[in-house]
Design a protein around this motif. Structure first.
Motif, PDB file in Angstrom:
ATOM      1  N   VAL A  16       0.840  -1.207   0.000  1.00 14.31           N
ATOM      2  CA  VAL A  16       0.000   0.000   0.000  1.00 14.31           C
ATOM      3  C   VAL A  16       0.873   1.253   0.000  1.00 14.31           C
ATOM      4  O   VAL A  16       0.670   2.171  -0.796  1.00 14.31           O
ATOM      5  CB  VAL A  16      -0.941   0.009   1.221  1.00 14.31           C
ATOM      6  CG1 VAL A  16      -1.743   1.314   1.271  1.00 14.31           C
ATOM      7  CG2 VAL A  16      -1.878  -1.187   1.194  1.00 14.31           C
ATOM      8  N   ALA A  17       1.880   1.272   0.881  1.00 13.84           N
ATOM      9  CA  ALA A  17       2.748   2.449   0.995  1.00 13.84           C
ATOM     10  C   ALA A  17       3.573   2.671  -0.264  1.00 13.84           C
ATOM     11  O   ALA A  17       3.741   3.815  -0.717  1.00 13.84           O
ATOM     12  CB  ALA A  17       3.666   2.300   2.207  1.00 13.84           C
ATOM     13  N   GLN A  18       4.064   1.593  -0.842  1.00 16.31           N
ATOM     14  CA  GLN A  18       4.947   1.732  -2.007  1.00 16.31           C
ATOM     15  C   GLN A  18       4.180   2.048  -3.286  1.00 16.31           C
ATOM     16  O   GLN A  18       4.787   2.484  -4.261  1.00 16.31           O
ATOM     17  CB  GLN A  18       5.813   0.478  -2.155  1.00 16.31           C
ATOM     18  CG  GLN A  18       6.864   0.374  -1.063  1.00 16.31           C
ATOM     19  CD  GLN A  18       7.661  -0.915  -1.093  1.00 16.31           C
ATOM     20  OE1 GLN A  18       7.422  -1.790  -1.926  1.00 16.31           O
ATOM     21  NE2 GLN A  18       8.610  -1.050  -0.177  1.00 16.31           N
ATOM     22  N   ARG A  19       2.871   1.855  -3.273  1.00 17.61           N
ATOM     23  CA  ARG A  19       2.081   2.340  -4.411  1.00 17.61           C
ATOM     24  C   ARG A  19       2.042   3.869  -4.408  1.00 17.61           C
ATOM     25  O   ARG A  19       1.973   4.500  -5.461  1.00 17.61           O
ATOM     26  CB  ARG A  19       0.656   1.773  -4.364  1.00 17.61           C
ATOM     27  CG  ARG A  19       0.526   0.409  -5.000  1.00 17.61           C
ATOM     28  CD  ARG A  19      -0.899   0.108  -5.419  1.00 17.61           C
ATOM     29  NE  ARG A  19      -1.803   0.050  -4.280  1.00 17.61           N
ATOM     30  CZ  ARG A  19      -2.030  -1.045  -3.575  1.00 17.61           C
ATOM     31  NH1 ARG A  19      -1.413  -2.179  -3.876  1.00 17.61           N
ATOM     32  NH2 ARG A  19      -2.867  -1.031  -2.561  1.00 17.61           N
ATOM     33  N   ILE A  20       2.083   4.448  -3.218  1.00 19.01           N
ATOM     34  CA  ILE A  20       2.119   5.909  -3.101  1.00 19.01           C
ATOM     35  C   ILE A  20       3.521   6.419  -3.410  1.00 19.01           C
ATOM     36  O   ILE A  20       3.703   7.389  -4.140  1.00 19.01           O
ATOM     37  CB  ILE A  20       1.695   6.365  -1.683  1.00 19.01           C
ATOM     38  CG1 ILE A  20       0.327   5.778  -1.301  1.00 19.01           C
ATOM     39  CG2 ILE A  20       1.693   7.885  -1.582  1.00 19.01           C
ATOM     40  CD1 ILE A  20      -0.815   6.173  -2.190  1.00 19.01           C
ATOM     41  N   ASP A  21       4.530   5.762  -2.819  1.00 21.45           N
ATOM     42  CA  ASP A  21       5.927   6.131  -3.052  1.00 21.45           C
ATOM     43  C   ASP A  21       6.777   4.866  -2.978  1.00 21.45           C
ATOM     44  O   ASP A  21       6.902   4.273  -1.890  1.00 21.45           O
ATOM     45  CB  ASP A  21       6.395   7.149  -2.015  1.00 21.45           C
ATOM     46  CG  ASP A  21       7.801   7.671  -2.290  1.00 21.45           C
ATOM     47  OD1 ASP A  21       8.578   6.974  -2.979  1.00 21.45           O
ATOM     48  OD2 ASP A  21       8.133   8.770  -1.815  1.00 21.45           O
ATOM     49  N   PRO A  22       7.352   4.438  -4.081  1.00 22.07           N
ATOM     50  CA  PRO A  22       8.144   3.196  -4.104  1.00 22.07           C
ATOM     51  C   PRO A  22       9.337   3.200  -3.148  1.00 22.07           C
ATOM     52  O   PRO A  22       9.881   2.132  -2.849  1.00 22.07           O
ATOM     53  CB  PRO A  22       8.622   3.107  -5.562  1.00 22.07           C
ATOM     54  CG  PRO A  22       7.633   3.920  -6.333  1.00 22.07           C
ATOM     55  CD  PRO A  22       7.251   5.043  -5.418  1.00 22.07           C
ATOM     56  N   THR A  23       9.742   4.367  -2.657  1.00 19.23           N
ATOM     57  CA  THR A  23      10.888   4.417  -1.744  1.00 19.23           C
ATOM     58  C   THR A  23      10.479   4.217  -0.284  1.00 19.23           C
ATOM     59  O   THR A  23      11.334   4.280   0.611  1.00 19.23           O
ATOM     60  CB  THR A  23      11.627   5.756  -1.878  1.00 19.23           C
ATOM     61  OG1 THR A  23      10.794   6.825  -1.394  1.00 19.23           O
ATOM     62  CG2 THR A  23      12.017   6.034  -3.318  1.00 19.23           C
ATOM     63  N   SER A  24       9.205   3.980  -0.004  1.00 20.67           N
ATOM     64  CA  SER A  24       8.744   3.789   1.377  1.00 20.67           C
ATOM     65  C   SER A  24       9.414   2.570   2.006  1.00 20.67           C
ATOM     66  O   SER A  24       9.599   1.542   1.357  1.00 20.67           O
ATOM     67  CB  SER A  24       7.228   3.609   1.401  1.00 20.67           C
ATOM     68  OG  SER A  24       6.576   4.770   0.937  1.00 20.67           O
ATOM     69  N   HIS A  25       9.750   2.698   3.296  1.00 18.49           N
ATOM     70  CA  HIS A  25      10.406   1.628   4.054  1.00 18.49           C
ATOM     71  C   HIS A  25       9.446   1.061   5.097  1.00 18.49           C
ATOM     72  O   HIS A  25       8.727   1.820   5.755  1.00 18.49           O
ATOM     73  CB  HIS A  25      11.651   2.163   4.764  1.00 18.49           C
ATOM     74  CG  HIS A  25      12.773   2.487   3.825  1.00 18.49           C
ATOM     75  ND1 HIS A  25      14.032   2.824   4.279  1.00 18.49           N
ATOM     76  CD2 HIS A  25      12.850   2.510   2.466  1.00 18.49           C
ATOM     77  CE1 HIS A  25      14.820   3.051   3.247  1.00 18.49           C
ATOM     78  NE2 HIS A  25      14.125   2.868   2.132  1.00 18.49           N
ATOM     79  N   VAL A  26       9.480  -0.254   5.246  1.00 22.14           N
ATOM     80  CA  VAL A  26       8.576  -0.910   6.194  1.00 22.14           C
ATOM     81  C   VAL A  26       9.328  -1.988   6.973  1.00 22.14           C
ATOM     82  O   VAL A  26      10.058  -2.796   6.396  1.00 22.14           O
ATOM     83  CB  VAL A  26       7.376  -1.557   5.469  1.00 22.14           C
ATOM     84  CG1 VAL A  26       6.481  -2.299   6.470  1.00 22.14           C
ATOM     85  CG2 VAL A  26       6.563  -0.505   4.719  1.00 22.14           C
TER      86      VAL A  26
END
Length: 272
Positions: A92-102
């Motif tokens: 979900v987060a990386q659809r908004i920004d592929p650089t998101s870290h989880v």
């Protein structure tokens, strides 16, 4: 104070776990006969549980999308993440920004195995095998230090997991919330919800049943006032603390919870 427990890395198919029961309720395949039998017994008293689990998962997805899209959050620390399913936090987060870290945290060894297999090709995401009460171990873990910059805002998730934590002055939910919150910079977020009931008989039955079924890996079903205590001193986002299917619902029609013997209750708050 952290638990200091040595977590087992072996999978016992005969003892139900909350993560595998949740997987079964979501229609997953990473569960065993013992998990399915426990769900069947639970449904006799709290028949709304499957719909509740689906709505809780959708709440998580809406929250992550909202924090990433509207508040610019690019770092997520997911406590008690459970088994990988469709539309996980990182997806979900990386659809908004592929650089998101989880970072995913769970004490179930099956989560570790499946999670790491899923994330082998994703260098921005990692799974940590830890008890969610072990704040120091989680925050100082090499993967956390590699992926999360705590000088920048972070979203910390405790989604439908606090009921797995027993009450304790040093390691109960409130103590864990305080330990985590004090490590976060202003502008960070805390997402917290758990199973609650205002009916004493429901709270007692489910708490006793799950404690025995999971062989002590359970806390208790609480009341709305207990959850509200965790949010004191934080800036709660609209619409406040609610039954989670009503938290900023999107256009997708959610399954209706026909009975309300218990609900998933909580919300999202910002660190001031």
């Amino acid at each position: 104070m952290d638990t200091g427990k040595q977590l087992s890395t072996s999978i016992d198919a005969t003892v139900p776990t909350a993560a595998r029961m949740y997987d079964h309720y979501l229609g997953g395949k990473d569960n065993y006969a013992a998990d399915r039998a426990a769900c069947e017994e639970l449904d006799k008293v709290v028949p709304s549980t499957r719909v509740l689990a689906v709505n809780n998962r959708r709440f998580l997805q809406r929250v992550v999308k909202t924090l990433a899209q509207d508040y610019g959050i690019r770092q997520f620390l997911d406590h008690g993440s459970g088994l990988p399913t469709q539309d996980n936090v990182h997806q979900v987060a990386q659809r908004i920004d592929p650089t998101s870290h989880v970072i995913y945290v769970d004490n179930d060894p099956m989560v570790l195995v499946h999670g790491r297999a899923l994330l082998e090709q994703d260098e921005r995401t990692a799974v940590i095998h830890a008890d969610m009460r072990e704040t120091e171990a989680i925050f100082s873990h090499p993967d956390t230090e590699r992926l999360i910059d705590f000088t920048q805002p972070v979203a910390v998730l405790f989604n439908s997991v606090m009921h797995c934590i027993p009450d304790s002055e040093t390691d109960g939910p409130l103590a864990v919330v305080h330990r985590v919150a004090e490590r976060l910079v202003p502008g960070s977020f805390m997402v917290m919800c758990q199973l609650v009931s205002e009916e004493a008989e429901v709270r007692e039955f489910v708490t006793d049943f799950m404690d025995k079924a999971t062989q002590g890996h359970w806390g208790r079903v609480r009341q709305e006032k207990d959850v509200a205590e965790w949010f004191e001193g934080l800036e709660i986002l609209e619409p406040g603390l609610v039954e989670v299917s009503t938290w900023r619902p999107d256009s997708e029609v959610a399954p209706r919870q026909l009975t309300h013997e218990w609900i998933e209750f909580g919300g999202v708050a910002r660190i001031p």
